[in-house]
Design an enzyme around this catalytic site. Sequence first.
Site, PDB file in Angstrom:
ATOM      1  N   VAL A  11      38.524  48.591  53.847  1.00 30.76           N
ATOM      2  CA  VAL A  11      38.511  49.159  52.618  1.00 30.76           C
ATOM      3  C   VAL A  11      37.586  50.523  52.917  1.00 30.76           C
ATOM      4  CG1 VAL A  11      36.998  49.238  50.566  1.00 30.76           C
ATOM      5  CG2 VAL A  11      38.273  47.096  51.342  1.00 30.76           C
ATOM      6  N   GLU A 159      46.706  44.821  50.862  1.00 32.51           N
ATOM      7  CA  GLU A 159      47.182  44.973  52.206  1.00 32.51           C
ATOM      8  C   GLU A 159      48.664  45.271  52.530  1.00 32.51           C
ATOM      9  OE1 GLU A 159      45.073  42.657  55.230  1.00 32.51           O
ATOM     10  OE2 GLU A 159      43.747  41.798  53.795  1.00 32.51           O
ATOM     11  N   LYS A 215      36.702  43.267  39.100  1.00 26.33           N
ATOM     12  CA  LYS A 215      37.545  42.866  40.510  1.00 26.33           C
ATOM     13  C   LYS A 215      37.860  41.418  40.607  1.00 26.33           C
ATOM     14  CE  LYS A 215      38.524  43.223  44.739  1.00 26.33           C
ATOM     15  NZ  LYS A 215      39.988  43.819  45.065  1.00 26.33           N
ATOM     16  N   PHE A 260      53.748  38.370  41.251  1.00 26.45           N
ATOM     17  CA  PHE A 260      53.204  37.399  41.614  1.00 26.45           C
ATOM     18  C   PHE A 260      53.771  36.145  40.968  1.00 26.45           C
ATOM     19  CE2 PHE A 260      50.405  40.747  42.751  1.00 26.45           C
ATOM     20  CZ  PHE A 260      49.715  40.410  44.037  1.00 26.45           C
ATOM     21  N   CYS A 271      41.025  38.420  50.725  1.00 30.64           N
ATOM     22  CA  CYS A 271      40.734  38.854  49.368  1.00 30.64           C
ATOM     23  C   CYS A 271      40.600  37.473  48.232  1.00 30.64           C
ATOM     24  CB  CYS A 271      41.293  39.840  48.813  1.00 30.64           C
ATOM     25  SG  CYS A 271      41.213  41.524  49.526  1.00 30.64           S
ATOM     26  N   LYS A 332      50.907  37.766  55.037  1.00 32.59           N
ATOM     27  CA  LYS A 332      51.687  38.697  54.268  1.00 32.59           C
ATOM     28  C   LYS A 332      52.236  39.761  55.340  1.00 32.59           C
ATOM     29  CE  LYS A 332      50.520  41.908  51.200  1.00 32.59           C
ATOM     30  NZ  LYS A 332      49.986  42.676  50.110  1.00 32.59           N
TER      31      LYS A 332
END
Length: 454
Positions: A11, A159, A215, A260, A271, A332
């Site tokens: 980040v 990411e 968040k 998603f 995350c 991923k």
Amino acid sequence: MKVTIVGSGYVGLVTGACLAEQGNNVFCLDLDPKKIEILNSGGVPIYEPGLKEMIERNRAAGRLQFSTDIAASVAHGDIQFIAVGTPPDEDGSADLQYVVAAARNIGRHMTTPKVIVDKSTVPVGTADKVSEAISEELEKRELSTELCSVVSNPEFLKEGAAVEDFMRPDRIVIGTESTPAGLRAKEQMRRLYAPFNRHHERTYYMDVKSAELTKYAANAMLATRISFMNELANLADLVGADIEAVRQGIGADSRIGFGFLYPGTGYGGSCFPKDVSALSKTAKEHGRELKILDAVEAVNEIQKYILVEKIEKRFGKDLLGMKFALWGLAFKPNTDDMREAPSRVIIQELVKRGATIVAYDPVAMPEAKHCFDLDFQGNSEGLKKVSMVADPMAALDGCDALVIATEWKVFHTPDFDQVMQKLTRPIIFDGRNLYEPTAMKELGIEYHGIGRHN
């Protein structure tokens, strides 16, 4: 504007480089001298498309610097971003020791007013702890605690697309206090993010605790959609339905959308797993159970074993003497992040059953090697059963089946004739539903997807 980023990890680096790209003078701090040495020598310790080039460009322009000097970092920035790690603690809560330590360092060295920004993903109430830590350090030096204001500005970076997400954000969330210092901080944050709002306003201002919760709520919602679709995909396998048709049918509803809704082998990374766990832990600390999130976590853990179950069903539980090619190691595509990657579970479970694994990933193999050393700690014989090769087709040589764990683009349209020639049996276990079952059947490939019905 002069900006300091405390923490030069994922980040912090993306935030620092992107803010420098907008013309700000950015100082990135990290206490790991090896990481700073890599950055100052032109390297980047993480893989993220476009990041290396952006860092090089802004370092050459003198807008971006890296250092381990805490005092210099505090002196530099009027705005101090805290972007350090918040790893999960043993009970699932976020470990805030690095956040609080960063806050104390700021409090020990600051002499002029500062805006302190919580950029790390942190539980509700963290801003209060940061403010308290800084105030304690200021009081020790008999300085006014009104010198600082703490802001919550959570990151929403995917990411593999983090640079693009930062430069063209869906939204910018800023939580500030309603005090005079808070209002001044709000104005400074407005100025900092003005270039990102040039065409239309993307910023949502709110109170600090609401920003902190936003968040976690976002990541929990996305994780919930993934687990929900995985549950449906597993049901589709049982009843003979095609989850791809179902996905299209429900995604066309504007209230649901397509994002998603892709089933697979479960989510991983840094995350979703820790944020879902931390949010659930926060609720328990306040006497409330978030039963949906507990179920989301449980489903995700089970889903990491789904390909192993399919392989067992096809070949039996004893896989001694069998060899499997595995395409994709990172959790991923477009990242080398192996944290909570489903591939790690798949590999360990197949090795336990006696199988040998030959793996390929375009980026993550160096990081995967470190992870396998940890995963097979004390099991040197098991570790010997896992190897990696530099070419996806080379991984197939003499293997009994191909297992796909990550949806890298390079895997989308392989030479299937070559795949069939290299495999001893034309069998694919596709954990990302990259291929159409009917097309595979026509080619003579035995295909096992997630919820896909021939």
